[in-house]
Design a protein around this motif. Structure first.
Motif, short mmCIF file in Angstrom:
data_model
loop_
_atom_site.label_atom_id
_atom_site.label_comp_id
_atom_site.label_asym_id
_atom_site.label_seq_id
_atom_site.Cartn_x
_atom_site.Cartn_y
_atom_site.Cartn_z
N ARG A 541 -29.89 -45.04 4.57
CA ARG A 541 -29.57 -43.68 4.14
C ARG A 541 -28.75 -43.66 2.86
O ARG A 541 -28.82 -42.72 2.07
CB ARG A 541 -28.82 -42.95 5.26
N THR A 542 -27.94 -44.70 2.67
CA THR A 542 -27.06 -44.76 1.51
C THR A 542 -27.34 -45.95 0.61
O THR A 542 -26.86 -46.01 -0.51
CB THR A 542 -25.60 -44.84 1.97
N MET A 543 -28.08 -46.91 1.12
CA MET A 543 -28.36 -48.19 0.46
C MET A 543 -27.08 -48.99 0.23
O MET A 543 -27.03 -49.87 -0.63
CB MET A 543 -29.11 -47.97 -0.87
N GLU A 544 -26.06 -48.72 1.02
CA GLU A 544 -24.81 -49.47 0.96
C GLU A 544 -24.84 -50.59 2.00
O GLU A 544 -25.47 -50.45 3.06
CB GLU A 544 -23.62 -48.55 1.24
N PRO A 545 -24.12 -51.70 1.73
CA PRO A 545 -24.10 -52.79 2.72
C PRO A 545 -23.38 -52.38 4.00
O PRO A 545 -22.46 -51.55 3.97
CB PRO A 545 -23.36 -53.92 1.99
N VAL A 546 -23.80 -52.95 5.10
CA VAL A 546 -23.19 -52.67 6.39
C VAL A 546 -23.01 -54.00 7.13
O VAL A 546 -23.89 -54.87 7.07
CB VAL A 546 -24.04 -51.68 7.22
N TYR A 547 -21.87 -54.14 7.79
CA TYR A 547 -21.62 -55.37 8.55
C TYR A 547 -22.53 -55.43 9.77
O TYR A 547 -22.72 -54.43 10.47
CB TYR A 547 -20.16 -55.43 8.99
N VAL A 548 -23.08 -56.61 10.05
CA VAL A 548 -23.97 -56.77 11.20
C VAL A 548 -23.49 -57.95 12.04
O VAL A 548 -23.49 -59.09 11.57
CB VAL A 548 -25.43 -57.02 10.76
N PRO A 549 -23.10 -57.71 13.30
CA PRO A 549 -22.76 -58.82 14.20
C PRO A 549 -24.03 -59.47 14.76
O PRO A 549 -24.66 -58.93 15.66
CB PRO A 549 -21.94 -58.14 15.30
N ARG A 550 -24.40 -60.61 14.18
CA ARG A 550 -25.62 -61.29 14.62
C ARG A 550 -25.32 -62.54 15.45
O ARG A 550 -26.15 -62.96 16.25
CB ARG A 550 -26.46 -61.71 13.41
N ASP A 551 -24.17 -63.16 15.22
CA ASP A 551 -23.84 -64.40 15.91
C ASP A 551 -23.74 -64.16 17.42
O ASP A 551 -22.99 -63.27 17.86
CB ASP A 551 -22.52 -64.96 15.38
N PRO A 552 -24.48 -64.89 18.24
CA PRO A 552 -24.45 -64.65 19.69
C PRO A 552 -23.05 -64.76 20.29
O PRO A 552 -22.72 -64.02 21.22
CB PRO A 552 -25.38 -65.74 20.24
N HIS A 553 -22.24 -65.65 19.74
CA HIS A 553 -20.88 -65.80 20.29
C HIS A 553 -20.03 -64.58 19.97
O HIS A 553 -19.28 -64.10 20.83
CB HIS A 553 -20.23 -67.07 19.74
N GLU A 554 -20.13 -64.07 18.75
CA GLU A 554 -19.38 -62.85 18.43
C GLU A 554 -19.87 -61.68 19.28
O GLU A 554 -19.08 -60.87 19.77
CB GLU A 554 -19.51 -62.49 16.95
N LYS A 555 -21.19 -61.58 19.48
CA LYS A 555 -21.71 -60.51 20.32
C LYS A 555 -21.19 -60.62 21.75
O LYS A 555 -20.87 -59.62 22.39
CB LYS A 555 -23.24 -60.53 20.29
N ALA A 556 -21.08 -61.85 22.24
CA ALA A 556 -20.52 -62.06 23.58
C ALA A 556 -19.06 -61.62 23.64
O ALA A 556 -18.62 -61.05 24.64
CB ALA A 556 -20.66 -63.52 23.98
#
Length: 652
Positions: A541-556
């Protein structure tokens, strides 16, 4: 008495058929109920005068399973089922599920992965160049080049891999009726290129019959994440039946052409579809297998609307059903309720009067039906549009009429209540009657998070709106002497949610005296804006960067923070707090999530023959001060009251 459509040669013989027009193939068990897309499409075609047979969950490894009823005269229409087959088969952790509510006996494995592709290719193998149309949720959400979470790559449109002639997206009744009529009139399927709500493949883009816009190609979105975000935004912006254009997306030397969406059904059309002669039960061939569990959620429920202008970014509804609301007439709904009261299993309870969002009965505003949806804007988030028409009177009148039907004891609302929309209704009468009559012990709503930056990524209202709703809900329960709880749906690891944001959510839950028993991890399903953020790290919507939690350990860790009281979660919670530099939440204060770790305190061994306090004892653990659990009104208790009716599983 309504009867099931043929599922075998014997059924065809019972009807005196030695040929038929359309084969309807589905990845679900055959349930003849209007909550199942296969039932709607098959009954609609039957009502148009076509001979229709049902092939449910054929063994895709055996060609003869597809030819058991012979070759259809006009064509094959197939769907993977009510869910994307990969979502049906795998958890967000990509582990294989052990059950399937849409299959007999809750048995998993009765449909293939990527069912639309597998079934369609098998149809091509056994029937050659027969007209082949794919539809349903899986095809609808995969109509463009899309990120596939399970393979972690961008796949091309499902039309190319399936070898189908046409793809129907959305709910499909209007497109299906038009396609069937064209085929019956002798029109070659390759010439059916102007039906709204369909997609097809062409080499010459000039065959597109509508004003058009081209989005980045499959090759571009596969190689460049920024181009993927651009394409995703174009696809959402043009998904409008009034102002939307056809979208072209090049795949190699061929062009995917996605025509504009079909108009939503009118009230009269939706009434007609809802009241086709469904048996409203699973086929009896499943009786000895344990039946089909999915019917239990909908058997005594009524769908009164379609569409959702709430348009949460992680939800596929806006990209499938659309954001313009269609609703049934009171008379149609009442006829359905009255029929339910004669069902031998009916005990007086209507489990739900809802839809994608229960309290939507009309378009969001008056200009929407003339000018279409506003570009670049949402109706409800981050704040409700001032033009929003939030009058709940029509829905309130409908509920009152249903309560008055002889034989009806209680009418519950279990599908989503959009609480921000409810608060915009200044009348307050609906809110009062919701509390007095339509809550089955627990009201489930979806704030999803408490950090506003995360909520902005989700397309949800800010947490202050939810808090206002919660406070009013508590006051109304006190006023009417009700002991009814609020159950908030919450999501972990959504794009935009950092570990610090997850800690803030745990703090918010702790202050509220609530720990959810179930937590939903963000699931990147095909086609959604949130999935685009997950794959690209860009908010389209804004073309701005967004943080993404992809690491399985961080998601846990994010998930564990929402369930910090569970002993098995404590090591992850402790690690998360240290990583977030929030050691202040480890201690004995009521604001703390964890107590300090037990440390062994060494003591001197007493001389032989001497005993006394502190002498000759084993090392002791550091004492832990006991605290009473916090409980506040308005939050669900850990265990529901005895005999309380179970709530409906989250559908959005």
């Amino acid at each position: 008495m309504n009867t099931f459509l043929p599922v075998s040669k014997a059924d065809m013989a019972d009807r005196g058929w030695d040929w038929y027009d359309f084969l309807i193939l589905t990845g679900d068990a055959y349930v003849d109920h209007p909550s199942f897309g296969t039932a709607i499409i098959s009954r609609l075609l039957e009502a148009e005068g076509y001979r229709v047979t049902i092939l449910a969950q054929p063994d895709w490894r055996k060609p003869e399973a597809f030819t058991a009823m012979g070759r259809p005269r006009l064509g094959v229409m197939l769907s993977a089922g009510n869910l994307d087959s990969m979502v049906a088969h795998y958890t967000v952790a990509k582990k294989r599920r052990h059950d399937d509510a849409y299959s007999p006996g809750n048995r998993a494995g009765l449909r293939p992965d990527r069912a639309s592709i597998v079934y369609a290719n098998k149809i091509r193998e056994v029937f050659g160049d027969i007209p082949l149309v794919i539809g349903g949720l899986e095809a609808s959400l995969r109509r463009f080049a899309h990120y596939d979470y399970w393979e972690d790559k961008v796949r091309r449109s499902v039309l190319f891999d399936s070898q189908a002639d046409l793809l129907v997206y959305g709910m499909g009744e209007t497109a299906t009726r038009e396609i069937a009529a064209r085929l019956a009139s002798g029109t070659p399927v390759g010439e059916i290129t102007d039906v709204k709500g369909t997609a097809f493949i062409a080499r010459d883009p000039s065959v597109c019959a509508y004003p058009k816009v081209e989005c980045p190609s499959f090759e571009q979105v596969r190689e460049d994440k920024r181009q993927y975000a651009v394409a995703n935004q174009i696809q959402y912006e043009e998904h409008d039946p009034i102002r939307g254009k056809a979208i072209l997306q090049r795949h190699g030397d061929r062009m995917l052409i996605v025509n504009p969406p079909a108009m939503p059904l009118t009230t009269a059309e939706l009434d007609y579809v809802a009241e086709l002669p469904y048996v409203r039960e699973p086929h009896p061939m499943y009786d000895d297998m344990g039946g089909v569990p999915a019917i239990e959620e909908v058997r005594f429920s009524v769908a009164h609307n379609r569409g959702c202008f709430g348009a949460c970014n992680f939800c596929s509804l806006a990209f499938h059903q659309g954001r313009i609301i269609s609703s049934r007439s009171h008379e149609s709904v009442l006829r359905e309720v009255e029929a339910l009261t004669h069902h031998p299993g009916f005990k007086g309870y209507i489990h739900d009067v809802g839809g994608p969002t229960a309290n939507f009965r009309r378009p969001a505003c008056k200009k929407q039906m003339k000018a279409g949806l506003c570009r670049g804007k949402a109706c409800l988030a981050p704040a409700a549009c001032p033009n929003l028409d939030a009058d709940h009177t029509d829905y309130l009148m409908l509920l009152r009429k249903i309560r008055a039907v002889p034989g009806v004891k209680k009418v519950f609302i279990r599908s989503g209540i959009r609480f921000d929309f409810l608060l915009k209704d200044g009348n307050g009468e609906f809110f009062a009657e919701l509390v007095k009559h339509h809550v089955s012990g627990q009201l489930k709503v979806a704030p999803e998070h408490c950090v506003n930056t995360v909520l902005d990524c989700m397309g949800k209202p800010h947490i202050e709106v939810y808090e206002k709703f919660r406070q009013k809900y508590e006051r109304l329960n006190q006023k009417y002497g009700k002991e009814q709880y609020l159950v908030p749906y919450l999501m972990s690891s959504h794009p935009g949610c950092t570990l610090n944001d997850a800690v803030r959510l745990a703090e918010w839950l702790n202050k509220s005296g609530r720990q959810p028993e179930q937590v939903q991890d963000f699931y990147p399903t095909p086609g959604t804006l949130s999935t685009c953020m997950y794959y690209t790290g860009i908010d389209p919507r804004t073309m701005e960067p967004v943080y993404v939690p992809r690491d399985p350990h961080e998601k846990a860790m994010q998930r564990a923070l929402m369930q910090w009281k569970r002993p098995e979660k404590r090591p992850l919670v402790r690690e998360a707090l240290y990583r977030a530099h929030r050691e202040d939440l480890i201690g004995y204060g009521k604001e703390c999530l964890l107590r300090p770790e037990h440390r062994k305190v060494p003591t001197s061994k007493a001389p032989a023959g001497k005993t006394g306090p502190g002498k000759g004892r084993k090392p002791t653990a550091e004492p832990v001060r006991k605290t009473k659990p916090v409980k506040k009104a308005g939050w669900a208790v850990a265990k529901p009251k005895k005999n309380a009716r179970p709530g409906k599983k989250k559908g959005k």
